[in-house]
Design an enzyme around this catalytic site. Sequence first.
Site, PDB file in Angstrom:
ATOM      1  CB  SER A   1      -5.286  -1.339  -0.830  1.00 44.68           C
ATOM      2  OG  SER A   1      -5.105  -0.048  -0.321  1.00 44.68           O
TER       3      SER A   1
ATOM      4  CG  ASN B   1     -10.606   1.347   5.070  1.00 42.26           C
ATOM      5  OD1 ASN B   1      -9.728   0.605   4.682  1.00 42.26           O
ATOM      6  ND2 ASN B   1     -11.881   1.176   4.739  1.00 42.26           N
TER       7      ASN B   1
ATOM      8  CB  SER C   1      -9.409   9.008  -2.080  1.00 41.28           C
ATOM      9  OG  SER C   1      -8.168   8.488  -2.506  1.00 41.28           O
TER      10      SER C   1
ATOM     11  CD  GLU D   1      -2.981  -0.923   2.332  1.00 42.92           C
ATOM     12  OE1 GLU D   1      -3.954  -0.166   2.200  1.00 42.92           O
ATOM     13  OE2 GLU D   1      -2.753  -1.578   3.367  1.00 42.92           O
TER      14      GLU D   1
ATOM     15  CG  ASP E   1     -15.219   0.403   2.888  1.00 42.81           C
ATOM     16  OD1 ASP E   1     -15.440   1.633   2.791  1.00 42.81           O
ATOM     17  OD2 ASP E   1     -14.110  -0.110   2.660  1.00 42.81           O
TER      18      ASP E   1
END
Length: 335
Positions: free
Chosen positions: A167, A298, A307, A15, A282
């Site tokens: 990710s 996150n 983003s 990442e 999410d």
Amino acid sequence: MTTKIALITGGYTGEAEVSFKSSDFVYSQLDKNKYDVYLITITKENWYHVTDAGIKIPVRKDDFTLEIDGHIIKFDLAFILIHGSPGEDGRLQGYFDMIDLPYTTCNALTSALTMNKGYTKALLQDISSLHHSNSVMLREFDRENAKQVVEQKLKLPYFVKPNAGGSSIGMTKVKEASELQDALDKAYDAENTGKQVLVEEFIVGREFSQGIFRNSAGELIVLPATEVKTTREFFDFEAKYIPGLTEEITPADLTDEQKERSVRVLKEIYLRLDCKGMVRVDYFLESETGNMYFIEINTVPGQTAQSFIPQQVRAYGMTETGFYGELIEASLRFK
């Protein structure tokens, strides 16, 4: 005097390339009249700052300072933009706690817990209106029998992912039993993710991502949701970072009830996990029932211009400059 900010990028995982893009964008947006910003790169080999003249200055790890032209630069705040280890898993946070340097993210305990997807789900089990897919968490000593454990406890299709990754690195959607072993191996072997794997039953529904942060007045602000529609099998690394593979709709088309429910649930998640700074949650809304299913949280979400969080900040009516300033001021006030 302007506030000295260490904008921290890099990291120990795949990442890192996303972290560099995030830090470039945030650097471009920070108000340089208010903040004296130094970009600090952290890799396994070196911690350093590169001056305007191209000179690489090592970070003094005993107190996280720089010596430039005979002057000692001591920071007022660390703005952490490392996705994955060591910036999202509590390691840097613990170090900064020991040297008494405030930072913009969740504390060490929350960061470590939320990097472990299985532990996070366990802590959120009884939140009203929040559902969880059936899942199995596998540790390194389970690896030899992992396939049999999954097949005994879960129904196809599955999502197989590193339990402490981000990710979507190392993640696979498994539709056939013959695909399971390769998916497990891929997740187990993902770099710097702890040799733990989470396998979840697939939920059919719409996928959303939504940010929440505490502002400098101490208020919890839930940003507008983004709906994710991808041409890929799922929202994998390529779908996240290759243009054209995903449609991202901000603000998402949600009913008033769905908006109110997501705000209520996200605030409860933030408080339950003792979050600080900005985080992103999410989730799915299941097609058949409309139920809200937790995917992950996150605590150092991506910050490129494309983003989710910057999209949502703009939809909320803020500039990115104002938003990052709020994060900094809140971190200094509530350290």
